[in-house]
Design a protein around this motif. Structure first.
Motif, PDB file in Angstrom:
ATOM      1  N   SER A   4      23.611  14.850  22.073  1.00  0.00           N
ATOM      2  CA  SER A   4      24.367  14.117  23.088  1.00  0.00           C
ATOM      3  C   SER A   4      24.533  12.656  22.687  1.00  0.00           C
ATOM      4  O   SER A   4      25.562  12.050  22.968  1.00  0.00           O
ATOM      5  CB  SER A   4      23.688  14.231  24.454  1.00  0.00           C
ATOM      6  N   LEU A   5      23.521  12.087  22.015  1.00  0.00           N
ATOM      7  CA  LEU A   5      23.665  10.714  21.536  1.00  0.00           C
ATOM      8  C   LEU A   5      24.704  10.618  20.427  1.00  0.00           C
ATOM      9  O   LEU A   5      25.495   9.678  20.388  1.00  0.00           O
ATOM     10  CB  LEU A   5      22.327  10.182  21.021  1.00  0.00           C
ATOM     11  N   LEU A   6      24.682  11.574  19.527  1.00  0.00           N
ATOM     12  CA  LEU A   6      25.623  11.551  18.418  1.00  0.00           C
ATOM     13  C   LEU A   6      27.051  11.827  18.864  1.00  0.00           C
ATOM     14  O   LEU A   6      27.997  11.449  18.169  1.00  0.00           O
ATOM     15  CB  LEU A   6      25.204  12.560  17.348  1.00  0.00           C
ATOM     16  N   SER A   7      27.222  12.449  20.013  1.00  0.00           N
ATOM     17  CA  SER A   7      28.569  12.760  20.478  1.00  0.00           C
ATOM     18  C   SER A   7      29.226  11.595  21.222  1.00  0.00           C
ATOM     19  O   SER A   7      30.376  11.705  21.624  1.00  0.00           O
ATOM     20  CB  SER A   7      28.535  13.989  21.386  1.00  0.00           C
ATOM     21  N   LEU A   8      28.521  10.478  21.387  1.00  0.00           N
ATOM     22  CA  LEU A   8      29.111   9.308  22.043  1.00  0.00           C
ATOM     23  C   LEU A   8      30.207   8.730  21.162  1.00  0.00           C
ATOM     24  O   LEU A   8      30.227   8.895  19.954  1.00  0.00           O
ATOM     25  CB  LEU A   8      28.034   8.262  22.337  1.00  0.00           C
ATOM     26  N   SER A   9      31.115   8.002  21.779  1.00  0.00           N
ATOM     27  CA  SER A   9      32.303   7.511  21.085  1.00  0.00           C
ATOM     28  C   SER A   9      31.957   6.499  19.994  1.00  0.00           C
ATOM     29  O   SER A   9      30.945   5.801  20.068  1.00  0.00           O
ATOM     30  CB  SER A   9      33.252   6.866  22.088  1.00  0.00           C
ATOM     31  N   PRO A  10      32.832   6.380  19.002  1.00  0.00           N
ATOM     32  CA  PRO A  10      32.634   5.370  17.958  1.00  0.00           C
ATOM     33  C   PRO A  10      32.642   3.948  18.529  1.00  0.00           C
ATOM     34  O   PRO A  10      31.970   3.074  18.011  1.00  0.00           O
ATOM     35  CB  PRO A  10      33.812   5.579  17.016  1.00  0.00           C
ATOM     36  N   GLU A  11      33.410   3.735  19.592  1.00  0.00           N
ATOM     37  CA  GLU A  11      33.437   2.417  20.225  1.00  0.00           C
ATOM     38  C   GLU A  11      32.055   2.051  20.764  1.00  0.00           C
ATOM     39  O   GLU A  11      31.618   0.911  20.660  1.00  0.00           O
ATOM     40  CB  GLU A  11      34.475   2.374  21.353  1.00  0.00           C
ATOM     41  N   ALA A  77      32.530  -2.996  22.137  1.00  0.00           N
ATOM     42  CA  ALA A  77      32.849  -1.615  22.512  1.00  0.00           C
ATOM     43  C   ALA A  77      34.168  -1.525  23.267  1.00  0.00           C
ATOM     44  O   ALA A  77      34.932  -0.574  23.085  1.00  0.00           O
ATOM     45  CB  ALA A  77      31.724  -1.031  23.357  1.00  0.00           C
ATOM     46  N   ALA A  78      34.457  -2.525  24.087  1.00  0.00           N
ATOM     47  CA  ALA A  78      35.675  -2.474  24.902  1.00  0.00           C
ATOM     48  C   ALA A  78      36.939  -2.759  24.098  1.00  0.00           C
ATOM     49  O   ALA A  78      38.000  -2.214  24.401  1.00  0.00           O
ATOM     50  CB  ALA A  78      35.558  -3.469  26.054  1.00  0.00           C
ATOM     51  N   TYR A  79      36.837  -3.607  23.072  1.00  0.00           N
ATOM     52  CA  TYR A  79      38.048  -4.068  22.399  1.00  0.00           C
ATOM     53  C   TYR A  79      38.108  -3.762  20.906  1.00  0.00           C
ATOM     54  O   TYR A  79      39.023  -4.216  20.235  1.00  0.00           O
ATOM     55  CB  TYR A  79      38.197  -5.579  22.607  1.00  0.00           C
ATOM     56  N   VAL A  80      37.161  -3.004  20.370  1.00  0.00           N
ATOM     57  CA  VAL A  80      37.131  -2.757  18.929  1.00  0.00           C
ATOM     58  C   VAL A  80      38.388  -2.038  18.447  1.00  0.00           C
ATOM     59  O   VAL A  80      38.853  -2.281  17.329  1.00  0.00           O
ATOM     60  CB  VAL A  80      35.856  -1.987  18.520  1.00  0.00           C
ATOM     61  N   ASP A  81      38.972  -1.206  19.256  1.00  0.00           N
ATOM     62  CA  ASP A  81      40.162  -0.469  18.827  1.00  0.00           C
ATOM     63  C   ASP A  81      41.400  -1.359  18.725  1.00  0.00           C
ATOM     64  O   ASP A  81      42.400  -0.962  18.152  1.00  0.00           O
ATOM     65  CB  ASP A  81      40.427   0.712  19.757  1.00  0.00           C
ATOM     66  N   GLN A  82      41.342  -2.580  19.255  1.00  0.00           N
ATOM     67  CA  GLN A  82      42.476  -3.503  19.202  1.00  0.00           C
ATOM     68  C   GLN A  82      42.390  -4.470  18.024  1.00  0.00           C
ATOM     69  O   GLN A  82      43.304  -5.255  17.802  1.00  0.00           O
ATOM     70  CB  GLN A  82      42.557  -4.306  20.496  1.00  0.00           C
ATOM     71  N   TRP A  83      41.301  -4.458  17.286  1.00  0.00           N
ATOM     72  CA  TRP A  83      41.085  -5.418  16.214  1.00  0.00           C
ATOM     73  C   TRP A  83      41.541  -4.858  14.875  1.00  0.00           C
ATOM     74  O   TRP A  83      41.434  -3.666  14.608  1.00  0.00           O
ATOM     75  CB  TRP A  83      39.613  -5.793  16.115  1.00  0.00           C
ATOM     76  N   ASP A  84      42.033  -5.749  14.035  1.00  0.00           N
ATOM     77  CA  ASP A  84      42.359  -5.404  12.651  1.00  0.00           C
ATOM     78  C   ASP A  84      41.257  -5.951  11.753  1.00  0.00           C
ATOM     79  O   ASP A  84      40.698  -7.020  12.009  1.00  0.00           O
ATOM     80  CB  ASP A  84      43.697  -6.014  12.240  1.00  0.00           C
ATOM     81  N   ALA A  85      40.980  -5.250  10.686  1.00  0.00           N
ATOM     82  CA  ALA A  85      39.843  -5.619   9.837  1.00  0.00           C
ATOM     83  C   ALA A  85      40.024  -6.966   9.150  1.00  0.00           C
ATOM     84  O   ALA A  85      39.096  -7.784   9.132  1.00  0.00           O
ATOM     85  CB  ALA A  85      39.607  -4.526   8.801  1.00  0.00           C
ATOM     86  N   ILE A  86      41.187  -7.237   8.588  1.00  0.00           N
ATOM     87  CA  ILE A  86      41.360  -8.464   7.802  1.00  0.00           C
ATOM     88  C   ILE A  86      41.315  -9.722   8.686  1.00  0.00           C
ATOM     89  O   ILE A  86      40.540 -10.631   8.390  1.00  0.00           O
ATOM     90  CB  ILE A  86      42.645  -8.391   6.960  1.00  0.00           C
TER      91      ILE A  86
END
Length: 95
Positions: A4-11, A77-86
């Protein structure tokens, strides 16, 4: 339970890692304060420091240990999907 811990989202895990990174900075500060003999009161008295606040009673240290890692983890966790790596990497490098 582990599944169950491993199934948590990447965020979520990004937030946990960011919080742990923020926490590690305080641990390094405490280690350096110990080396400089400013970690606890007895060390400062032993160095004949008459005035000052030792590391373990400094309010900034406690907020850095308790509040800031939680905020950093939440924001990551809330905004990681909006960020670009560079651009994010450049901002971290500049800061």
């Amino acid at each position: 339970m582990l599944e169950s811990l491993l199934s948590l989202s990447p965020e979520f895990w990004s937030g946990v890692m960011a919080g742990l990174l923020a926490e590690s900075f305080v641990i390094v500060q405490a280690w350096l304060a110990f080396g400089d003999e400013f970690l606890i009161e007895e060390q400062m008295i032993g160095k004949d420091v008459e005035r000052g606040v030792w590391f373990t009673v400094h309010g900034g240290m406690w907020s850095s240990m308790t509040i800031i890692p939680v905020v950093v983890g939440y924001v990551t966790a809330a905004y990681v999907d909006q960020w670009d790596a560079i651009p994010t990497g450049l901002n971290v490098a500049i800061a």
